[in-house]
Every structure is written in C-alpha cells, then in structure tokens.
Design an enzyme around this catalytic site. Structure first.
Site, PDB file in Angstrom:
ATOM      1  N   ALA A 284       0.827  -1.216   0.000  1.00  0.00           N
ATOM      2  CA  ALA A 284       0.000   0.000   0.000  1.00  0.00           C
ATOM      3  C   ALA A 284       0.857   1.259   0.000  1.00  0.00           C
ATOM      4  CB  ALA A 284      -0.951   0.000   1.197  1.00  0.00           C
ATOM      5  N   ARG A 285       2.003   1.169  -0.648  1.00  0.00           N
ATOM      6  CA  ARG A 285       2.933   2.303  -0.792  1.00  0.00           C
ATOM      7  C   ARG A 285       3.519   2.785   0.534  1.00  0.00           C
ATOM      8  NH1 ARG A 285       3.516   3.754  -6.047  1.00  0.00           N
ATOM      9  NH2 ARG A 285       1.864   2.906  -7.322  1.00  0.00           N
TER      10      ARG A 285
END
Ligand SMILES: Cc1cc2nc3c(=O)[nH]c(=O)nc-3n(C[C@H](O)[C@H](O)[C@H](O)COP(=O)(O)O)c2cc1C
Length: 228
Positions: free
Chosen positions: A196-197
C-alpha cells in the site's frame, strides 16, 4: 515474477554496503535484468548543473566502503569529477522492488587496479577505449568506425568485426585517460517497496576525512529509518 516483499531488518544492520552487496547478488541470481550492476551516476558541472548517466558498478567494497566504476577520465563525467569530485549513485532492482542511493566523494582508482581491469576486457573494448574520445562530437558514424579500425591497426589487432582466435596475442595497453573511480559512501539509503505504498527506507551516514595519501579515513556509520 515479483519477489515477496522483504522489509529492511529491524534493528538496521551496522554496515549498509554489506546489504547492498547481498541485494546485487540477489539480482544477479534472479536474472531478471540484463545488467543488475547498472547504476545511475550523477555529477555536477561547473555551473551547478547536475548530469546523470548509467555506468556499470564493477565492485562494491563494503570495507572501507566504496563503489568502483570505470570510464574515460576526459569524458563529460570524468572532467566534472576532476573538478568537483563528488557524486551520487542510484541502483534500482525493479523486480526485487529495491533501490539503493549512495553519495559521497570520488577518487581515482589506483593505476594498478585500472590496468588489471582494462587487461581483463575483450580486445575490441580495449581498442574502443583508444578510438573513442568519449563525450566529444564526431561528424558521422563512419568517422567513428574509421577511428576504431585505425586504432585496431595501430595495435596490430584485426578489424573489430573479425572473429579471431588470436585474442591472447593482441596487446592493447590501457590509455592514460581511461580508468576507475571509487565513489566513497558518505551516505547510503536503502529503499524497499512496501504494501500500500508504505515503503521501508533507511539512511546510513558517516564522516569521511581525506588523508594526504589520497585515501580516506571513515568514521562509524549511524543509521535511521526514514518516512517513505
Ligand atoms: C547499461 C549501460 C552501461 C554503461 N556502462 C558504462 C560504463 O561502465 N562506463 C562508461 O563510461 N559509460 C557507460 N555507459 C555509457 C554512459 O551511460 C554514458 O553514455 C557515457 O559514459 C558518457 O557519459 P558522459 O558524457 O556523461 O561522460 C553505459 C551505458 C549503459 C546504458
């Protein structure tokens, strides 16, 4: 296929370049890119303008801590490094979702090391190092091919396209304007792509003090995690 994500160790390792060496070995082993040792090297010109290009990292020496690459000392990067001997390097292993950044001072490699590495290259590359005034303009591709043929002739080598068996007999010495540079790591940053970055980042820094003999004395590394 992408590798499973392996975040940076916690606590962070004491020697970042040991980890970089391991990452490079992982990349060679996986064979997911033709040149795992390709790195972008950024230098700065006299007007403050940065410029960047890919070179091959021929060695990572974790102790005392520098990266080795070879080039033409009279090329654009070579001249910039002579004038302003500092650089930044980036290695990116896309499939492994890892990035390395190294910044610090640059010094020329010992002549004996440059000789040894030059001698290990195929004779066509050695001829090319004499024929090409790297980064200088040339009118046509044909002019370049003629310069290569002339250099080959000078050293008694066959034309570069020839498929010769006699490589061992071709003696092409290292041109004085060609050799290695050591990029000493003053800071190293490791980056791993996270879910999720929420990536994982850490930076190591240390002090480097130039000695009279051209070598550098390195202080201990300190490390910190960074927000992505
Ligand atoms: C994969 C790859 C590897 C390269 N390796 C080197 C290298 O090891 N040394 C080098 O001088 N140029 C290398 N080059 C060429 C440089 O990117 C660049 O074109 C050249 O060094 C001239 O740069 P300069 O004009 O900024 O000095 C490589 C290019 C690529 C794409």
């Amino acid at each position: 296929m992408s590798a499973p994500i392996e975040l940076l160790p916690d606590p962070l390792p004491a020697e970042p370049l040991v980890m970089v060496n391991r990452w490079l070995a992982d990349s060679w082993q996986r064979r997911q890119q033709p040149n795992p040792n390709a790195m972008v090297i950024a230098t700065v010109g006299p007007d403050g303008q940065p410029s960047a290009r890919v070179v091959l990292c021929k060695e990572i020496v974790p102790q005392p801590g520098y990266l080795v690459f070879y080039t033409n000392y009279l090329s654009r990067k070579g001249r910039q490094l002579t004038r302003n001997p500092r650089a930044a390097a980036v290695m990116h292993w896309d499939a492994l979702r890892r990035q390395v950044r190294v910044e610090g001072p640059v010094v020329k490699a010992p002549e004996a090391d440059s000789d040894a590495y030059f001698a290990s290259r195929p004779w066509q590359s050695r001829v090319g190092a004499w024929a090409s005034a790297q980064s200088e303009p040339i009118a046509t591709r044909r002019d370049l091919e003629e310069a290569v043929a002339k250099a080959a002739q000078r050293f008694g080598a066959p034309p570069p396209e020839a498929n010769t068996q006699a490589e061992a007999e071709i003696v092409v010495p290292r041109p004085p304007h060609w050799g290695g540079f050591h990029l000493w790591a003053e800071s190293v940053e490791l980056w791993v792509e996270g879910d999720a970055r929420i990536h994982d980042r850490a930076r190591w820094t240390r002090s480097l003090v130039a000695r009279a003999d051209g070598f550098l004395d390195a202080g201990p590394w300190t490390s910190t995690r960074l927000q992505p």
